[in-house]
Design a protein around this motif. Structure first.
Motif, PDB file in Angstrom:
ATOM      1  N   SER A 203      13.505 -21.333  -4.706  1.00 53.01           N
ATOM      2  CA  SER A 203      13.290 -20.424  -5.829  1.00 53.01           C
ATOM      3  C   SER A 203      14.393 -19.363  -5.851  1.00 53.01           C
ATOM      4  N   PRO A 204      14.592 -18.681  -6.991  1.00 53.47           N
ATOM      5  CA  PRO A 204      15.632 -17.648  -7.045  1.00 53.47           C
ATOM      6  C   PRO A 204      15.401 -16.528  -6.030  1.00 53.47           C
ATOM      7  N   GLU A 205      14.139 -16.174  -5.773  1.00 52.49           N
ATOM      8  CA  GLU A 205      13.933 -15.092  -4.799  1.00 52.49           C
ATOM      9  C   GLU A 205      14.266 -15.547  -3.385  1.00 52.49           C
ATOM     10  N   THR A 206      14.006 -16.832  -3.094  1.00 48.14           N
ATOM     11  CA  THR A 206      14.391 -17.345  -1.770  1.00 48.14           C
ATOM     12  C   THR A 206      15.916 -17.397  -1.661  1.00 48.14           C
ATOM     13  N   VAL A 207      16.581 -17.739  -2.762  1.00 49.42           N
ATOM     14  CA  VAL A 207      18.049 -17.744  -2.748  1.00 49.42           C
ATOM     15  C   VAL A 207      18.564 -16.328  -2.497  1.00 49.42           C
ATOM     16  N   ALA A 208      17.980 -15.342  -3.187  1.00 50.71           N
ATOM     17  CA  ALA A 208      18.425 -13.955  -3.029  1.00 50.71           C
ATOM     18  C   ALA A 208      18.211 -13.492  -1.584  1.00 50.71           C
ATOM     19  N   ALA A 209      17.031 -13.763  -1.055  1.00 51.05           N
ATOM     20  CA  ALA A 209      16.723 -13.326   0.315  1.00 51.05           C
ATOM     21  C   ALA A 209      17.668 -13.998   1.314  1.00 51.05           C
ATOM     22  N   SER A 210      17.983 -15.266   1.060  1.00 51.15           N
ATOM     23  CA  SER A 210      18.858 -16.003   1.979  1.00 51.15           C
ATOM     24  C   SER A 210      20.294 -15.488   1.892  1.00 51.15           C
ATOM     25  N   ALA A 211      20.717 -15.125   0.669  1.00 47.73           N
ATOM     26  CA  ALA A 211      22.073 -14.595   0.501  1.00 47.73           C
ATOM     27  C   ALA A 211      22.228 -13.329   1.336  1.00 47.73           C
ATOM     28  N   VAL A 212      21.204 -12.504   1.339  1.00 41.06           N
ATOM     29  CA  VAL A 212      21.253 -11.246   2.083  1.00 41.06           C
ATOM     30  C   VAL A 212      21.229 -11.518   3.590  1.00 41.06           C
ATOM     31  N   ALA A 213      20.404 -12.474   3.983  1.00 43.95           N
ATOM     32  CA  ALA A 213      20.261 -12.762   5.412  1.00 43.95           C
ATOM     33  C   ALA A 213      21.457 -13.556   5.960  1.00 43.95           C
ATOM     34  N   GLY A 214      22.167 -14.253   5.080  1.00 40.37           N
ATOM     35  CA  GLY A 214      23.270 -15.102   5.551  1.00 40.37           C
ATOM     36  C   GLY A 214      22.775 -16.434   6.079  1.00 40.37           C
ATOM     37  N   CYS A 215      21.489 -16.649   5.953  1.00 38.61           N
ATOM     38  CA  CYS A 215      20.885 -17.902   6.411  1.00 38.61           C
ATOM     39  C   CYS A 215      19.626 -18.125   5.585  1.00 38.61           C
ATOM     40  N   ILE A 216      19.086 -19.333   5.630  1.00 42.49           N
ATOM     41  CA  ILE A 216      17.863 -19.597   4.869  1.00 42.49           C
ATOM     42  C   ILE A 216      16.783 -18.640   5.372  1.00 42.49           C
ATOM     43  N   ALA A 217      16.118 -17.970   4.420  1.00 45.38           N
ATOM     44  CA  ALA A 217      15.185 -16.911   4.821  1.00 45.38           C
ATOM     45  C   ALA A 217      13.866 -17.048   4.083  1.00 45.38           C
ATOM     46  N   ASP A 218      12.824 -16.563   4.706  1.00 45.84           N
ATOM     47  CA  ASP A 218      11.492 -16.505   4.101  1.00 45.84           C
ATOM     48  C   ASP A 218      11.413 -15.214   3.295  1.00 45.84           C
ATOM     49  N   VAL A 219      11.423 -15.353   1.983  1.00 48.78           N
ATOM     50  CA  VAL A 219      11.510 -14.176   1.107  1.00 48.78           C
ATOM     51  C   VAL A 219      10.338 -13.223   1.338  1.00 48.78           C
ATOM     52  N   ARG A 220       9.219 -13.742   1.826  1.00 48.67           N
ATOM     53  CA  ARG A 220       8.036 -12.887   1.972  1.00 48.67           C
ATOM     54  C   ARG A 220       8.277 -11.758   2.961  1.00 48.67           C
TER      55      ARG A 220
END
Ligand code: SF4
Lengths: 206, 406
Positions: free
Chosen positions: B385-402
């Motif tokens: 999802s776009p929010e998971t993409v955003a969270a992952s972009a910030v983390a530099g890795c695949i991230a759990d947006v929650r």
């Protein structure tokens, strides 16, 4: 469109699930707004050693000597999924393929095959696996036959496999019919429907 | 046009795509000659077809819509019968005003329950395809229903129906309701005045009857759903973001396909997806590039920075979405976070405009297809999802947006 009744030809097994239209013809190979000049780009990502290159990858089925001149393709589940680009079918046809045998097809790809004189043959995965094994053992000596009249796939010494195909698709392929001509025979009914619908739902018509 | 245009700011008719300029100018000429309304490169309403058609009120409940693009099923979310066709069929549709089709089988997919935090329509689509396979819908027209679907906003419904084609369905659709009508009212090509009232009255009769029989029915309880992400090269290779790359037995696929997907993606079974380093993040496409998608992604990015070394791109689905986002200051949120902010189009959903991600680059993407080389030669795509993409972009890795949401 060229008629199809029966074809006996060398087969090429490419038994992978979800072979998508971009794998069949990568978008970078579609150079012009055209139905032709696509055969070279067919399966380019797998067929050549380099992206955009033309050095044949010796491992890819179409480059193996026994499969030269293949006109029947054996595929896996969900063949032709992905983008609706008809170039995938045009590229297959231009290369020489007239039949694709797979356990299931993407619906758009299936329709595109019928409209371009390629017979989409649905057979169970096990039947395809046994045909592929026989072909692999001796490609040139194991031509397959796709008989659209009898709706059968046969191989030398192997069992017959019946395949289903809708009557209209079969007729179009057998007769080489153009769908537009067929439809325009019913022009009066179509115009009648449009007139009634326009009165009932004027907002649908821009 | 959407597939060909460049999305860099200041674009014109030139694209990096071979033959792109000719395609654009020839299409313009042909449209003019045939009297077809073209949403041209510089049109204020230009955008991805499946974004602008609902946005302009072109697709309406009860309409029959065809387009030579497989994601036309997106528009079924408006209560239309909309599906993708090939070019020869498009020629037939234009020449005769009809298409020859066989009646598809019918399937109803009911999503029941309430979506948890950070769980979106995209996750519903990925979970459905993950469980029932990328050919699960083959031969069916699929109605999406159930309490979770009724509760979805129209834009989220478009996201859900968008991926009906990844389920191999002929199309997906959702019964139109008050949300649909409210969304359409006043849009540029929507019916006006007396026509509007007559249209709404007629649209209310379109829902499936109580007790209607379907050839197949699936029920998914959504309360426990989580954000999803894909690990392989088919949308059916989807798992909860908290999961690991599955072993063969749990992968729902054959050994050959599993091995091929893992080697393409450069992954080992048992590797947790969260924490997997990424090279790029992409927000865009007809799945997830509408204003609500950008708002949710921006809410995650607010006050954050994209991790160093991650190339992050946001491509609004239409120029109208872009203007709206700019009016709300979302473009600034994206830019400040380190995202590129583009003109609308398909962009790197599939190297539109001739642009692509790099070889073996790992991309987290709000698009709909993670096929081999879809986003670039050997590019490794993870759908989310776009929010998971955003969270992952910030983390530099695949991230759990929650973890980034309060
Ligand atoms: S955004 Fe992607 S999936 Fe959608 S129409 Fe464009 S290329 Fe196709």
């Amino acid at each position: 469109m060229e008629k199809f009744t029966s074809l006996t030809a060398v087969a090429a097994p490419l038994i992978r699930a979800n072979v998508d239209t971009d794998a069949i013809i990568p978008s970078r190979e579609m150079k012009a707004v055209s139905k032709t000049g696509l055969a070279e780009g067919l399966f380019a990502g797998w067929r050549y050693t380099e992206i955009g290159g033309r050095e044949p990858n010796p491992d890819f089925v179409l480059n193996r000597p026994g499969h030269a001149g293949a006109r029947i393709l054996l595929g896996g589940e969900n063949f032709g999924c992905g983008s609706s680009r008809e170039h995938a079918v045009w590229a297959l046809a231009e290369y020489g393929f007239r039949a694709v045998i797979a356990p299931s097809f993407s619906p758009i790809f299936y329709g595109n095959c019928v409209r371009n004189g390629i017979v989409p043959v649905k057979l169970p995965a096990e039947a395809i696996a046994s045909l592929a094994a026989a072909v692999e053992r001796n490609p040139a000596g194991t031509p397959l036959t796709v008989d659209l009249v009898r709706q059968k796939v046969t191989s030398p010494g192997g069992p017959d496999h019946d395949f289903p195909i809708e009557a209209e698709a079969r007729d179009m392929l057998l007769e080489g019919l153009d769908a537009i001509d067929l439809t325009l025979k019913q022009r009066a009914e179509i115009e009648g429907f449009h007139a009634r619908d326009r009165a009932a739902r004027p907002w649908i018509y821009l | 046009m959407d597939h060909i245009v460049d999305t860099f700011p200041g674009r014109g008719d030139d694209t990096r795509m071979p033959g792109g300029r000719a395609f654009i100018t020839e299409t313009r000429e042909a449209a003019r000659a045939a009297g077809i309304h073209l949403f041209d490169v510089r049109d204020a309403d230009q955008g991805i077809v499946h974004v602008i058609s609902p946005e302009l009120g072109i697709v309406l409940p009860g309409a029959t819509v065809v387009c030579p693009d497989s994601h036309t099923c997106t528009q079924g979310a408006m209560g239309a019968f909309a599906w993708g066709i090939g070019s020869t069929e498009a020629e037939h549709a234009l020449a005769t005003g009809t298409l020859r089709v066989n009646r598809p089988k019918t399937m109803r997919v009911r999503f029941e329950g309430r979506l948890g935090k950070g769980v979106t329509a995209k996750d519903l689509a990925l979970a459905l395809i993950g469980r029932h396979g990328s050919v699960g819908g083959n031969g069916y027209a699929v109605e999406f229903a159930g309490s979770a679907v009724r509760a979805l906003e129209v834009e989220a419904r478009l996201t859900l129906c968008n991926m009906a084609t990844e389920f191999s369905a002929v199309t997906g659709f959702i019964a139109p309701d008050d949300r649909t009508f409210a969304y359409l009212e006043g849009r540029r090509f929507a019916p006006k005045a007396a026509d509007w009232d007559a249209a709404v009255a007629s649209w209310r009769s379109l829902a499936s009857d109580e007790g209607a029989m379907f050839d197949r029915e699936l029920v998914l309880a959504v309360n426990e759903f989580t954000p999803m992400v894909t690990w392989g090269t088919s949308p059916q290779h989807s798992v909860p973001v908290t999961a690991a790359v599955p072993a063969l037995e749990a992968s729902g696929t054959t050994r050959e396909a599993w091995e091929r997907a893992l080697s393409y993606m450069g992954l080992e079974p048992g590797r947790p997806l969260a924490g997997l380093p990424i090279d790029a993040a992409f927000i865009g496409s007809c799945t997830n590039s509408r204003i609500s998608d950008l708002r949710r992604a921006a809410a995650i990015l607010e006050g954050c920075k994209v991790a160093p070394g991650v190339k992050a791109i946001c491509v609004p689905g239409s120029m109208s979405v872009k203007r709206q986002a700019e009016a709300e200051g979302l473009d600034e949120v994206f830019r400040r976070a380190g995202f590129e902010w583009r003109e609308s189009g398909c962009s790197m959903c599939f190297f539109a405009g001739g642009e692509s991600f790099g070889r073996q680059e790992r991309v987290i993407s709000s698009t709909n297809r993670n096929f081999e080389s879809r986003q670039g030669p050997e590019t490794r795509t993870h759908l989310a999802s776009p929010e998971t993409v955003a969270a992952s972009a910030v983390a530099g890795c695949i991230a759990d947006v929650r973890e980034l949401m309060d």
